[in-house]
Design a protein around this motif. Structure first.
Motif, PDB file in Angstrom:
ATOM      1  N   ASN A  17      -5.202   8.664  18.346  1.00 51.61           N
ATOM      2  CA  ASN A  17      -4.327   9.071  17.241  1.00 51.61           C
ATOM      3  C   ASN A  17      -3.856   7.868  16.447  1.00 51.61           C
ATOM      4  N   THR A  18      -3.581   6.770  17.108  1.00 51.72           N
ATOM      5  CA  THR A  18      -3.145   5.564  16.417  1.00 51.72           C
ATOM      6  C   THR A  18      -4.258   5.039  15.522  1.00 51.72           C
ATOM      7  N   VAL A  19      -5.487   4.995  16.032  1.00 49.23           N
ATOM      8  CA  VAL A  19      -6.602   4.523  15.230  1.00 49.23           C
ATOM      9  C   VAL A  19      -6.808   5.445  14.033  1.00 49.23           C
ATOM     10  N   ALA A  20      -6.751   6.770  14.254  1.00 52.09           N
ATOM     11  CA  ALA A  20      -6.927   7.718  13.150  1.00 52.09           C
ATOM     12  C   ALA A  20      -5.826   7.522  12.114  1.00 52.09           C
ATOM     13  N   TRP A  21      -4.589   7.281  12.576  1.00 52.47           N
ATOM     14  CA  TRP A  21      -3.492   7.103  11.632  1.00 52.47           C
ATOM     15  C   TRP A  21      -3.715   5.857  10.780  1.00 52.47           C
ATOM     16  N   SER A  22      -4.187   4.764  11.392  1.00 52.26           N
ATOM     17  CA  SER A  22      -4.370   3.526  10.641  1.00 52.26           C
ATOM     18  C   SER A  22      -5.510   3.631   9.635  1.00 52.26           C
ATOM     19  N   ASP A  23      -6.430   4.572   9.863  1.00 52.56           N
ATOM     20  CA  ASP A  23      -7.527   4.766   8.922  1.00 52.56           C
ATOM     21  C   ASP A  23      -7.159   5.711   7.782  1.00 52.56           C
ATOM     22  N   GLU A  24      -6.003   6.322   7.866  1.00 48.51           N
ATOM     23  CA  GLU A  24      -5.567   7.228   6.806  1.00 48.51           C
ATOM     24  C   GLU A  24      -5.311   6.427   5.527  1.00 48.51           C
ATOM     25  N   PRO A  25      -5.739   6.955   4.386  1.00 45.34           N
ATOM     26  CA  PRO A  25      -5.452   6.256   3.119  1.00 45.34           C
ATOM     27  C   PRO A  25      -3.944   6.168   2.877  1.00 45.34           C
ATOM     28  N   TYR A  26      -3.535   5.096   2.263  1.00 46.49           N
ATOM     29  CA  TYR A  26      -2.145   4.900   1.902  1.00 46.49           C
ATOM     30  C   TYR A  26      -1.746   5.980   0.901  1.00 46.49           C
ATOM     31  N   GLN A  27      -0.591   6.592   1.111  1.00 48.35           N
ATOM     32  CA  GLN A  27      -0.156   7.685   0.238  1.00 48.35           C
ATOM     33  C   GLN A  27      -0.023   7.206  -1.212  1.00 48.35           C
ATOM     34  N   GLY A  28      -0.670   7.903  -2.118  1.00 45.93           N
ATOM     35  CA  GLY A  28      -0.614   7.566  -3.537  1.00 45.93           C
ATOM     36  C   GLY A  28      -1.653   6.550  -3.983  1.00 45.93           C
ATOM     37  N   LEU A  29      -2.459   6.050  -3.054  1.00 46.04           N
ATOM     38  CA  LEU A  29      -3.504   5.083  -3.401  1.00 46.04           C
ATOM     39  C   LEU A  29      -4.572   5.761  -4.253  1.00 46.04           C
ATOM     40  N   GLN A  30      -4.945   5.110  -5.324  1.00 52.18           N
ATOM     41  CA  GLN A  30      -6.030   5.571  -6.189  1.00 52.18           C
ATOM     42  C   GLN A  30      -7.120   4.517  -6.169  1.00 52.18           C
ATOM     43  N   THR A  75       4.617   0.548  -4.913  1.00 54.63           N
ATOM     44  CA  THR A  75       5.323  -0.198  -3.879  1.00 54.63           C
ATOM     45  C   THR A  75       6.799  -0.269  -4.241  1.00 54.63           C
ATOM     46  N   THR A  76       7.633  -0.402  -3.235  1.00 55.09           N
ATOM     47  CA  THR A  76       9.067  -0.539  -3.468  1.00 55.09           C
ATOM     48  C   THR A  76       9.464  -1.997  -3.706  1.00 55.09           C
ATOM     49  N   LEU A  77       8.506  -2.894  -3.710  1.00 54.07           N
ATOM     50  CA  LEU A  77       8.802  -4.305  -3.953  1.00 54.07           C
ATOM     51  C   LEU A  77       9.342  -4.513  -5.367  1.00 54.07           C
ATOM     52  N   THR A  78      10.254  -5.466  -5.499  1.00 50.13           N
ATOM     53  CA  THR A  78      10.685  -5.879  -6.827  1.00 50.13           C
ATOM     54  C   THR A  78       9.520  -6.605  -7.501  1.00 50.13           C
ATOM     55  N   LYS A  79       9.612  -6.826  -8.795  1.00 47.31           N
ATOM     56  CA  LYS A  79       8.548  -7.537  -9.502  1.00 47.31           C
ATOM     57  C   LYS A  79       8.369  -8.939  -8.921  1.00 47.31           C
ATOM     58  N   CYS A  80       9.476  -9.590  -8.641  1.00 48.79           N
ATOM     59  CA  CYS A  80       9.432 -10.934  -8.062  1.00 48.79           C
ATOM     60  C   CYS A  80       8.732 -10.912  -6.701  1.00 48.79           C
ATOM     61  N   ALA A  81       9.126  -9.981  -5.833  1.00 54.45           N
ATOM     62  CA  ALA A  81       8.534  -9.904  -4.503  1.00 54.45           C
ATOM     63  C   ALA A  81       7.056  -9.508  -4.584  1.00 54.45           C
ATOM     64  N   ALA A  82       6.706  -8.612  -5.507  1.00 52.10           N
ATOM     65  CA  ALA A  82       5.300  -8.214  -5.676  1.00 52.10           C
ATOM     66  C   ALA A  82       4.462  -9.418  -6.097  1.00 52.10           C
ATOM     67  N   GLU A 102       4.049  -3.359   1.517  1.00 54.08           N
ATOM     68  CA  GLU A 102       5.289  -2.704   1.945  1.00 54.08           C
ATOM     69  C   GLU A 102       5.969  -3.476   3.066  1.00 54.08           C
ATOM     70  N   SER A 103       5.201  -4.011   4.003  1.00 55.86           N
ATOM     71  CA  SER A 103       5.813  -4.788   5.082  1.00 55.86           C
ATOM     72  C   SER A 103       6.328  -6.126   4.562  1.00 55.86           C
ATOM     73  N   TYR A 104       5.821  -6.566   3.424  1.00 55.67           N
ATOM     74  CA  TYR A 104       6.222  -7.844   2.839  1.00 55.67           C
ATOM     75  C   TYR A 104       7.674  -7.827   2.375  1.00 55.67           C
ATOM     76  N   LYS A 105       8.188  -6.638   2.061  1.00 47.41           N
ATOM     77  CA  LYS A 105       9.570  -6.553   1.571  1.00 47.41           C
ATOM     78  C   LYS A 105      10.568  -7.075   2.602  1.00 47.41           C
ATOM     79  N   ASP A 106      10.183  -7.037   3.889  1.00 53.56           N
ATOM     80  CA  ASP A 106      11.057  -7.543   4.941  1.00 53.56           C
ATOM     81  C   ASP A 106      11.067  -9.068   4.989  1.00 53.56           C
ATOM     82  N   THR A 107      10.103  -9.716   4.328  1.00 53.21           N
ATOM     83  CA  THR A 107      10.014 -11.174   4.381  1.00 53.21           C
ATOM     84  C   THR A 107      10.085 -11.796   2.992  1.00 53.21           C
TER      85      THR A 107
END
Length: 189
Positions: free
Chosen positions: A15-28, A46-53, A177-182
């Motif tokens: 299930n973990t492997v299947a979940w990681s292969d799922e496309p990111y929601q909203g990805l085109q 992404t929820t990142l600010t312009k600066c963080a992006a 998305e994980s980058y927003k934490d750093t």
């Protein structure tokens, strides 16, 4: 009892492997081929600010976490130019193709980046990322082209290109998305 636990762990791992292969929601992702050139367009929110992006796009260390990357070395050439030496394995059907490239990135502060292959395993590889504000935060938009230098029939690439790119861009979106934490302190506002 121990067989039941092993079976449960195998199911959960699956299930973990299947979940990681799922496309990111909203990805085109759109991939088309014109002759021997693949045209690639992709975007995700992404929820990142312009600066963080922008800092995410220009953080060459984070690119080492992309699928298939074997080695990535980045050398700053000037304030807005970076030379990247990249070695990656790209899956095609039931085998992998090792690509080695030297890329030049041009950074456009807080707008995006553009890159072009200077030398490498492909006949041509270039593209750009742009940051566009939206309600959620920002959208990262990719536009690029790739022309393989291969004797493998291109129809084989046609069959796997979109699936492989969906996985790569999904990984990129999740890393963003994980980058927003750093994100850098100067990007928090």
């Amino acid at each position: 009892m121990s067989k039941l636990i092993v079976l449960w762990l195998l199911i959960m791992a699956g299930n973990t492997v299947a979940w990681s292969d799922e496309p990111y929601q909203g990805l085109q992702v759109e991939v088309t081929r014109n002759g021997s050139v693949f045209l690639i367009n992709a975007s995700f929110d992404t929820t990142l600010t312009k600066c963080a992006a922008y800092h995410y796009l220009t953080d060459y260390e984070v690119k080492k976490q992309m699928p298939g990357v074997i080695e990535l070395l980045a050398f700053r050439q000037s304030p807005n130019k970076v030379r990247v030496e990249l070695t990656a394995d790209e899956p095609v059907s039931f085998f992998s193709v090792r690509n080695k490239s030297v890329l030049e990135y041009t950074e456009i502060p807080f707008e995006g980046i553009a890159f072009k292959q200077l030398s490498g395993s492909s006949k041509a590889f270039e593209g750009s990322w742009h940051i566009e504000h939206n309600q959620q935060g920002n959208q990262l938009r990719y536009k690029g082209l790739w022309e393989p230098d291969t004797t493998i029939p291109l129809m084989i690439f046609d069959q796997f290109a979109k699936k492989i790119l969906m996985k790569k861009f999904s990984t990129s979106a999740r890393l963003a998305e994980s980058y927003k934490d750093t994100q850098p302190v100067n990007c928090l506002n």
